[in-house]
Motif scaffolding. Structure first.
Motif, PDB file in Angstrom:
ATOM      1  N   MET A  75       0.819  -1.177   0.000  1.00 15.72           N
ATOM      2  CA  MET A  75       0.000   0.000   0.000  1.00 15.72           C
ATOM      3  C   MET A  75       0.873   1.254   0.000  1.00 15.72           C
ATOM      4  SD  MET A  75      -3.184   1.069   2.389  1.00 15.72           S
ATOM      5  CE  MET A  75      -4.193  -0.142   1.663  1.00 15.72           C
ATOM      6  N   LYS A  76       1.987   1.170   0.740  1.00 17.09           N
ATOM      7  CA  LYS A  76       2.869   2.337   0.783  1.00 17.09           C
ATOM      8  C   LYS A  76       3.460   2.629  -0.587  1.00 17.09           C
ATOM      9  CE  LYS A  76       4.157   2.699   5.585  1.00 17.09           C
ATOM     10  NZ  LYS A  76       5.234   2.862   6.536  1.00 17.09           N
ATOM     11  N   THR A  90      -0.606  10.431   0.556  1.00 22.70           N
ATOM     12  CA  THR A  90      -0.357   9.727   1.809  1.00 22.70           C
ATOM     13  C   THR A  90      -1.349   8.568   1.938  1.00 22.70           C
ATOM     14  OG1 THR A  90      -1.892  11.094   3.079  1.00 22.70           O
ATOM     15  CG2 THR A  90       0.397  11.883   2.911  1.00 22.70           C
ATOM     16  N   VAL A  91      -1.035   7.666   2.844  1.00 20.35           N
ATOM     17  CA  VAL A  91      -1.939   6.540   3.101  1.00 20.35           C
ATOM     18  C   VAL A  91      -3.274   7.058   3.613  1.00 20.35           C
ATOM     19  CG1 VAL A  91      -2.288   4.446   4.479  1.00 20.35           C
ATOM     20  CG2 VAL A  91      -0.029   4.949   3.544  1.00 20.35           C
ATOM     21  N   ALA A  92      -3.243   8.067   4.461  1.00 25.04           N
ATOM     22  CA  ALA A  92      -4.479   8.652   4.992  1.00 25.04           C
ATOM     23  C   ALA A  92      -5.338   9.221   3.867  1.00 25.04           C
ATOM     24  CB  ALA A  92      -4.143   9.732   6.005  1.00 25.04           C
ATOM     25  N   GLU A  93      -4.711   9.872   2.885  1.00 30.29           N
ATOM     26  CA  GLU A  93      -5.469  10.418   1.756  1.00 30.29           C
ATOM     27  C   GLU A  93      -6.073   9.291   0.930  1.00 30.29           C
ATOM     28  OE1 GLU A  93      -3.185  14.627   0.832  1.00 30.29           O
ATOM     29  OE2 GLU A  93      -2.355  12.778   0.000  1.00 30.29           O
ATOM     30  N   ASP A 143       1.194   5.076  10.218  1.00 28.76           N
ATOM     31  CA  ASP A 143       1.585   3.856  10.933  1.00 28.76           C
ATOM     32  C   ASP A 143       0.378   3.185  11.571  1.00 28.76           C
ATOM     33  OD1 ASP A 143       4.250   4.125  10.233  1.00 28.76           O
ATOM     34  OD2 ASP A 143       4.727   5.313  12.022  1.00 28.76           O
ATOM     35  N   GLN A 144      -0.522   3.988  12.108  1.00 31.65           N
ATOM     36  CA  GLN A 144      -1.728   3.428  12.710  1.00 31.65           C
ATOM     37  C   GLN A 144      -2.609   2.758  11.654  1.00 31.65           C
ATOM     38  OE1 GLN A 144      -3.141   7.035  14.544  1.00 31.65           O
ATOM     39  NE2 GLN A 144      -2.663   6.278  16.604  1.00 31.65           N
ATOM     40  N   ILE A 145      -2.715   3.381  10.501  1.00 28.20           N
ATOM     41  CA  ILE A 145      -3.530   2.814   9.428  1.00 28.20           C
ATOM     42  C   ILE A 145      -2.928   1.503   8.947  1.00 28.20           C
ATOM     43  CG2 ILE A 145      -4.323   3.134   7.052  1.00 28.20           C
ATOM     44  CD1 ILE A 145      -4.511   6.143   7.685  1.00 28.20           C
ATOM     45  N   MET A 146      -1.614   1.479   8.738  1.00 27.84           N
ATOM     46  CA  MET A 146      -0.952   0.256   8.275  1.00 27.84           C
ATOM     47  C   MET A 146      -1.074  -0.858   9.310  1.00 27.84           C
ATOM     48  SD  MET A 146      -0.077   0.970   5.256  1.00 27.84           S
ATOM     49  CE  MET A 146       0.922  -0.424   4.839  1.00 27.84           C
ATOM     50  N   ASP A 147      -0.970  -0.519  10.598  1.00 24.97           N
ATOM     51  CA  ASP A 147      -1.123  -1.510  11.661  1.00 24.97           C
ATOM     52  C   ASP A 147      -2.541  -2.070  11.671  1.00 24.97           C
ATOM     53  OD1 ASP A 147      -0.178  -2.979  13.984  1.00 24.97           O
ATOM     54  OD2 ASP A 147      -1.460  -1.620  15.166  1.00 24.97           O
ATOM     55  N   LEU A 148      -3.523  -1.198  11.487  1.00 22.95           N
ATOM     56  CA  LEU A 148      -4.915  -1.637  11.450  1.00 22.95           C
ATOM     57  C   LEU A 148      -5.165  -2.563  10.260  1.00 22.95           C
ATOM     58  CD1 LEU A 148      -7.801  -1.444  12.565  1.00 22.95           C
ATOM     59  CD2 LEU A 148      -8.114   0.569  11.127  1.00 22.95           C
ATOM     60  N   LEU A 149      -4.617  -2.229   9.096  1.00 24.65           N
ATOM     61  CA  LEU A 149      -4.771  -3.093   7.919  1.00 24.65           C
ATOM     62  C   LEU A 149      -4.097  -4.445   8.132  1.00 24.65           C
ATOM     63  CD1 LEU A 149      -4.211  -0.504   5.064  1.00 24.65           C
ATOM     64  CD2 LEU A 149      -6.349  -1.637   5.674  1.00 24.65           C
ATOM     65  N   ARG A 150      -2.923  -4.445   8.751  1.00 23.47           N
ATOM     66  CA  ARG A 150      -2.216  -5.703   9.018  1.00 23.47           C
ATOM     67  C   ARG A 150      -3.023  -6.575   9.974  1.00 23.47           C
ATOM     68  NH1 ARG A 150       0.232  -7.328  13.050  1.00 23.47           N
ATOM     69  NH2 ARG A 150       0.519  -5.336  14.057  1.00 23.47           N
ATOM     70  N   ARG A 151      -3.579  -5.956  11.010  1.00 21.03           N
ATOM     71  CA  ARG A 151      -4.388  -6.719  11.969  1.00 21.03           C
ATOM     72  C   ARG A 151      -5.639  -7.282  11.313  1.00 21.03           C
ATOM     73  NH1 ARG A 151      -4.558  -3.269  17.588  1.00 21.03           N
ATOM     74  NH2 ARG A 151      -2.314  -3.112  17.893  1.00 21.03           N
ATOM     75  N   THR A 152      -6.263  -6.503  10.458  1.00 21.48           N
ATOM     76  CA  THR A 152      -7.464  -6.961   9.758  1.00 21.48           C
ATOM     77  C   THR A 152      -7.150  -8.167   8.885  1.00 21.48           C
ATOM     78  OG1 THR A 152      -8.335  -4.702   9.750  1.00 21.48           O
ATOM     79  CG2 THR A 152      -9.320  -6.245   8.203  1.00 21.48           C
TER      80      THR A 152
END
Length: 105
Positions: A1-2, A11-14, A32-41
């Motif tokens: 995604m990055k 940006t990832v947020a955008e 970082d929070q978004i990427m962590d959330l996607l990884r957890r999902t």
């Protein structure tokens, strides 16, 4: 995604918001929070598929056990065969789901 975001120069947020961020906008989360959330999902989805595969195998075994309790007359033999076929089908689907999940598909 990055790497996608780098290519698009956003940006990832955008990307997640679906719109460009304004210059002075304040976000309550960072990349970082978004990427962590996607990884957890993704990890939870993988665990869910594993559980479905195991459940199908267990249900197949239970149906197989039920099929062996029937028998004696033509109708009971027919029903026993149907249950045995369903049991084998369920177990094969469970093994297939487990294999795909473990292989990472």
């Amino acid at each position: 995604m990055k790497s996608l975001c780098e290519e698009l120069e956003i940006t990832v947020a955008e990307l997640m918001d679906g719109e460009e961020a304004e210059e002075k906008s304040v976000r309550s989360y960072d990349e970082d929070q978004i990427m962590d959330l996607l990884r957890r999902t993704q990890e939870l989805e993988k665990q869910q598929k594993l559980l479905y595969g195991i459940l199908l195998i267990v249900m197949g075994i239970a149906l197989q056990a039920c099929s062996y309790t029937l028998g004696g007359t033509d109708i009971k033999d027919f029903l026993s065969g149907i249950l045995l076929g369903l049991a084998v089908g369920e177990m094969l689907m469970g093994v297939y789901m487990l294999g795909r999940t473990i292989a990472g598909h």
